[in-house]
Design a protein around this motif. Structure first.
Motif: not given
Length: 110
Positions: A11, A13-15, A52-53, A56, A85, A89
């Protein structure tokens, strides 16, 4: 426990990646359209943070609904995990924005 830490890292890294990638690509687009890449990157990094959050954690309302249902049933552990989580994010998105700001401030001339 390893799965929980794995999800936290994913989470985050994706954000982080959404903010960084979106901002960098907006800088390239700004160059192609003869706009200021620094201003565009700074603006996009701030505006894309919430998205982005959302990207994620996998949706806008589902994580909140999950927290509510678990808390209503008296299960605090899953609700706390979901909140962590979302916090991971948020930290990832904030760190991505901070990195873009550092990159853009480094490119300014005094």
């Amino acid at each position: 426990m390893y799965a929980f830490i794995g999800y936290i890292i994913v989470y985050f890294s994706v954000a982080f990646g959404v903010v960084l990638g979106g901002s960098m690509l907006s800088g390239i687009a700004a160059v192609l359209t003869l706009q200021s890449p620094v201003q565009k990157m700074l603006m996009i990094s701030e505006n894309i943070k919430i998205w982005a959050m959302v990207a994620s954690v996998g949706g806008t309302i589902d994580p909140i609904r999950y927290i509510e249902s678990q808390m209503a049933e008296g299960h605090l552990n899953p609700a706390i995990k979901q909140i962590l989580y979302i916090v991971a994010a948020f930290i990832g998105a904030q760190m991505g924005t901070s990195l873009i700001q550092a990159i853009c401030k480094g490119g300014e001339q005094p």
